[in-house]
Design a protein around this motif. Structure first.
Motif, short mmCIF file in Angstrom:
data_model
loop_
_atom_site.label_atom_id
_atom_site.label_comp_id
_atom_site.label_asym_id
_atom_site.label_seq_id
_atom_site.Cartn_x
_atom_site.Cartn_y
_atom_site.Cartn_z
N ASP A 12 0.87 -1.18 0.00
CA ASP A 12 0.00 0.00 0.00
C ASP A 12 0.90 1.23 0.00
O ASP A 12 2.09 1.15 0.34
N MET A 13 0.36 2.38 -0.37
CA MET A 13 1.18 3.60 -0.40
C MET A 13 0.86 4.53 0.77
O MET A 13 1.66 4.68 1.69
N ASP A 14 -0.30 5.19 0.74
CA ASP A 14 -0.61 6.20 1.75
C ASP A 14 -0.76 5.56 3.13
O ASP A 14 -1.62 4.72 3.35
N THR A 112 -2.35 1.02 -4.59
CA THR A 112 -2.84 2.20 -3.89
C THR A 112 -4.16 2.67 -4.47
O THR A 112 -4.45 2.45 -5.64
N SER A 114 -4.79 5.91 -4.40
CA SER A 114 -4.47 7.22 -4.97
C SER A 114 -4.41 7.12 -6.49
O SER A 114 -4.19 6.04 -7.05
N ALA A 119 0.73 8.63 -7.42
CA ALA A 119 1.58 7.51 -7.04
C ALA A 119 2.90 7.56 -7.81
O ALA A 119 3.97 7.30 -7.26
N GLU A 168 0.02 -3.34 4.73
CA GLU A 168 -1.07 -2.36 4.77
C GLU A 168 -1.13 -1.67 6.13
O GLU A 168 -0.64 -2.20 7.13
#
Length: 233
Positions: A12-14, A112, A114, A119, A168
């Motif tokens: 995951d990113m954010d 993600t 987003s 990204a 995550e």
């Protein structure tokens, strides 16, 4: 290749790779207040890990008189400006773990909610080739907590979900990853992930290496096999 072989790690990113949640919350507050409403920290926390279109509908309910895509684009633009002016706040240990995975020959994907353009901005600021595949919010057939984004990442990598680990930070993201069949590590940040199904919880990624991820995956696969044998009896 055995079922317990780790072939890829899905990120995951954010909130997991980067701590951008404060940027999103600041953008959300300004947007709602622009239409005469109020936006509390508690309301913002409920959106952590939610797909952008679903979030946009909540903003419409809060009085934001804009179309769904206009809201998504506005918030994304605001956060991208903050990234450009304030910098990208990578979570402790995240880049180091990614580098360790790459050195170990483990494939990686960014998954993600987003938009891809945001990204890509984050990925471009990393000083090594961090990801083989990116599935962004505008790529996924259904958003998290549906398993689609993680299943799409596995398909793009050509790997089985059972041979992957997902990392995550939010309940929605964890539910998505677990439903895909991946072994899932929760690394909480702003919201509680209790009851969201993480197979392990790491307070931080700092000091973690590819060997730690492989060990977790192997133990999870063994535990899953033991439960399966017990059910078969």
């Amino acid at each position: 290749m055995t079922a317990s072989t780790l072939t890829a790690v899905l990120w995951d990113m954010d909130g997991t790779l980067v701590d951008t949640e404060p940027y999103w919350m600041a953008a959300e507050t300004v947007l709602v207040e622009r239409f005469g409403g109020t936006w509390s920290h508690e309301q913002a926390l409920r959106l952590v890990g939610l797909g952008l279109e679903d979030s946009a509908r909540i903003f419409q309910d809060a009085g934001v008189r804009m179309g769904i895509q206009d809201i998504v684009d506005h918030l994304t633009d605001d956060v991208m400006v903050q990234l450009a002016t304030k910098g990208v706040p990578f979570r402790p240990g995240a880049q180091e773990l990614l580098a360790s995975l790459r050195e170990a020959g483990v494939r990686t994907a960014l998954v993600t909610m987003s938009l891809r353009r945001m990204a890509q901005t984050v990925v471009d600021l990393m000083d090594f080739h961090a990801f083989d595949v990116m599935i962004a919010g505008d790529d996924s057939t259904r958003p998290k907590p549906f398993p689609d984004p993680y299943l799409q990442a596995c398909a793009a990598l050509g790997v089985s979900p059972g041979d992957t680990v997902a990392i995550e930070d939010s309940p929605n993201g964890l539910r998505s990853a677990v439903a895909s069949g991946a072994a899932v590590i929760g690394v909480p940040l702003m919201v509680s992930i209790a009851g969201a199904g993480a197979h392990a919880v790491w307070p931080t990624l700092e000091g973690r290496t590819a060997a730690d991820v492989a060990e977790f995956h192997s133990a999870h696969a063994e535990s899953t096999a033991e439960r399966s044998r017990g059910t078969a009896r």
